[in-house]
Design an enzyme around this catalytic site. Structure first.
Site, PDB file in Angstrom:
ATOM      1  N   HIS A  38       0.836  -1.204   0.000  1.00 31.96           N
ATOM      2  CA  HIS A  38       0.000   0.000   0.000  1.00 31.96           C
ATOM      3  C   HIS A  38       0.877   1.262   0.000  1.00 31.96           C
ATOM      4  O   HIS A  38       0.591   2.222  -0.715  1.00 31.96           O
ATOM      5  CB  HIS A  38      -0.902   0.013   1.246  1.00 31.96           C
ATOM      6  CG  HIS A  38      -1.885  -1.113   1.293  1.00 31.96           C
ATOM      7  ND1 HIS A  38      -2.066  -1.906   2.399  1.00 31.96           N
ATOM      8  CD2 HIS A  38      -2.748  -1.587   0.357  1.00 31.96           C
ATOM      9  CE1 HIS A  38      -3.000  -2.806   2.153  1.00 31.96           C
ATOM     10  NE2 HIS A  38      -3.428  -2.641   0.920  1.00 31.96           N
ATOM     11  N   LYS A  62     -19.281  -5.682   9.504  1.00 33.47           N
ATOM     12  CA  LYS A  62     -18.129  -6.597   9.459  1.00 33.47           C
ATOM     13  C   LYS A  62     -16.985  -6.036  10.274  1.00 33.47           C
ATOM     14  O   LYS A  62     -16.451  -4.972   9.961  1.00 33.47           O
ATOM     15  CB  LYS A  62     -17.682  -6.753   7.990  1.00 33.47           C
ATOM     16  CG  LYS A  62     -17.586  -8.193   7.554  1.00 33.47           C
ATOM     17  CD  LYS A  62     -17.348  -8.362   6.073  1.00 33.47           C
ATOM     18  CE  LYS A  62     -16.102  -7.703   5.534  1.00 33.47           C
ATOM     19  NZ  LYS A  62     -15.970  -7.878   4.075  1.00 33.47           N
ATOM     20  N   ARG A 111      -2.202  -6.525  -8.541  1.00 30.17           N
ATOM     21  CA  ARG A 111      -1.135  -7.515  -8.358  1.00 30.17           C
ATOM     22  C   ARG A 111      -1.250  -8.679  -9.321  1.00 30.17           C
ATOM     23  O   ARG A 111      -0.267  -9.209  -9.794  1.00 30.17           O
ATOM     24  CB  ARG A 111      -1.172  -8.070  -6.929  1.00 30.17           C
ATOM     25  CG  ARG A 111      -0.718  -7.098  -5.873  1.00 30.17           C
ATOM     26  CD  ARG A 111      -1.245  -7.478  -4.521  1.00 30.17           C
ATOM     27  NE  ARG A 111      -2.695  -7.341  -4.501  1.00 30.17           N
ATOM     28  CZ  ARG A 111      -3.460  -7.517  -3.451  1.00 30.17           C
ATOM     29  NH1 ARG A 111      -2.923  -7.885  -2.317  1.00 30.17           N
ATOM     30  NH2 ARG A 111      -4.758  -7.343  -3.524  1.00 30.17           N
ATOM     31  N   SER A 148      -2.744  -7.905   2.595  1.00 30.56           N
ATOM     32  CA  SER A 148      -3.119  -7.773   4.006  1.00 30.56           C
ATOM     33  C   SER A 148      -3.554  -9.128   4.556  1.00 30.56           C
ATOM     34  O   SER A 148      -3.273  -9.444   5.717  1.00 30.56           O
ATOM     35  CB  SER A 148      -4.268  -6.775   4.156  1.00 30.56           C
ATOM     36  OG  SER A 148      -3.866  -5.500   3.751  1.00 30.56           O
TER      37      SER A 148
HETATM   38  P1  ADP Z   1      -9.675  -3.876  -0.671  1.00 29.01           P
HETATM   39  O1  ADP Z   1     -10.327  -4.695   0.398  1.00 29.01           O
HETATM   40  O2  ADP Z   1     -10.476  -2.687  -1.093  1.00 29.01           O
HETATM   41  O3  ADP Z   1      -9.115  -4.637  -1.827  1.00 29.01           O
HETATM   42  P2  ADP Z   1      -6.966  -3.670   0.327  1.00 29.01           P
HETATM   43  O4  ADP Z   1      -6.549  -2.923   1.544  1.00 29.01           O
HETATM   44  O5  ADP Z   1      -6.787  -5.128   0.320  1.00 29.01           O
HETATM   45  O6  ADP Z   1      -8.447  -3.210   0.101  1.00 29.01           O
HETATM   46  O7  ADP Z   1      -6.220  -3.087  -0.945  1.00 29.01           O
HETATM   47  C1  ADP Z   1      -6.347  -1.728  -1.297  1.00 29.01           C
HETATM   48  C2  ADP Z   1      -5.716  -1.522  -2.655  1.00 29.01           C
HETATM   49  O8  ADP Z   1      -4.311  -1.760  -2.563  1.00 29.01           O
HETATM   50  C3  ADP Z   1      -6.216  -2.478  -3.730  1.00 29.01           C
HETATM   51  O9  ADP Z   1      -6.273  -1.777  -4.953  1.00 29.01           O
HETATM   52  C4  ADP Z   1      -5.157  -3.531  -3.796  1.00 29.01           C
HETATM   53  O10 ADP Z   1      -5.092  -4.132  -5.061  1.00 29.01           O
HETATM   54  C5  ADP Z   1      -3.913  -2.698  -3.520  1.00 29.01           C
HETATM   55  N1  ADP Z   1      -2.825  -3.497  -2.996  1.00 29.01           N
HETATM   56  C6  ADP Z   1      -2.833  -4.317  -1.934  1.00 29.01           C
HETATM   57  N2  ADP Z   1      -1.632  -4.892  -1.745  1.00 29.01           N
HETATM   58  C7  ADP Z   1      -0.838  -4.423  -2.749  1.00 29.01           C
HETATM   59  C8  ADP Z   1       0.527  -4.656  -3.132  1.00 29.01           C
HETATM   60  N3  ADP Z   1       1.288  -5.515  -2.467  1.00 29.01           N
HETATM   61  N4  ADP Z   1       1.009  -4.000  -4.204  1.00 29.01           N
HETATM   62  C9  ADP Z   1       0.203  -3.146  -4.889  1.00 29.01           C
HETATM   63  N5  ADP Z   1      -1.086  -2.895  -4.589  1.00 29.01           N
HETATM   64  C10 ADP Z   1      -1.595  -3.519  -3.536  1.00 29.01           C
END
Ligand code: ADP
Length: 166
Positions: A38, A62, A111, A148
């Site tokens: 992120h 949730k 990703r 995450s």
């Molecule tokens: P959501 O539940 O909305 O997907 P996340 O917190 O999992 O929220 O992810 C937020 C954004 O960050 C998403 O667009 C996700 O694809 C991106 N993201 C998560 N991890 C990575 C990473 N390692 N590299 C690039 N983008 C990422």
């Protein structure tokens, strides 16, 4: 470029606009927790925008792994010396929050092909709903397998997760 006879094919170009349009972009997500992946997206989004709003989305029904207030506090602490990054929480439709914040675009990271398919669909819906564009940034290769959910799983198993967090 040359045509078949070797003559230059002329492209009539208007003078390139040297002023890059900038503005505020919204980076929405769960950030449960906020990882190096992120942080990489935030850093890169700052290169083409004036301000990045990290928007921590939550759902009253949730419960997350980390309470939303803690997620917001942790991300704010991380960017306390970066005035171009703001951290907010929101619930409801991302496009409504994006509009409320005056965002020029939504930024998301991609990703995998699965991410791509999902993000294409969301981008289309958000454009139809609010006319807002989505900028998709390909994950940096060294971070592309970081999520995450993997971090949560490792924490659950009692492993040290500090290497995955900014
Ligand atoms: P959501 O539940 O909305 O997907 P996340 O917190 O999992 O929220 O992810 C937020 C954004 O960050 C998403 O667009 C996700 O694809 C991106 N993201 C998560 N991890 C990575 C990473 N390692 N590299 C690039 N983008 C990422």
């Amino acid at each position: 470029m040359l045509d078949a006879n070797g003559a230059a094919i002329g492209y009539k170009c208007k003078k390139m606009n040297t002023h890059t349009p900038k503005g505020l972009v919204l980076f929405p997500g769960s950030f449960d927790p906020f990882t190096l992946g992120h942080a990489d997206i935030v850093r890169r989004a700052l290169s083409f925008s004036d301000e990045v709003v990290v928007a921590v989305g939550y759902n009253d029904q949730k419960r997350g792994w980390q309470p939303v207030e803690e997620r917001v506090a942790a991300i704010r602490k991380l960017y306390k010396d970066e005035p171009r990054v703001r951290v907010e929480s929101y619930t409801g439709l991302t496009v409504d929050f994006a509009r409320e914040q005056g965002a020029a675009a939504i930024v998301r990271g991609v990703r995998t092909m699965a991410d791509f398919e999902y993000e294409m669909q969301m981008a289309d819906v958000n454009r139809q709903l609010a006319g807002i564009e989505t900028i998709l940034l390909p994950a940096s290769p060294q971070l592309a397998s970081l999520s995450s959910s993997v971090v949560r799983e490792l924490a659950h198993l009692g492993r040290d997760i500090s290497a995955f967090l900014p």
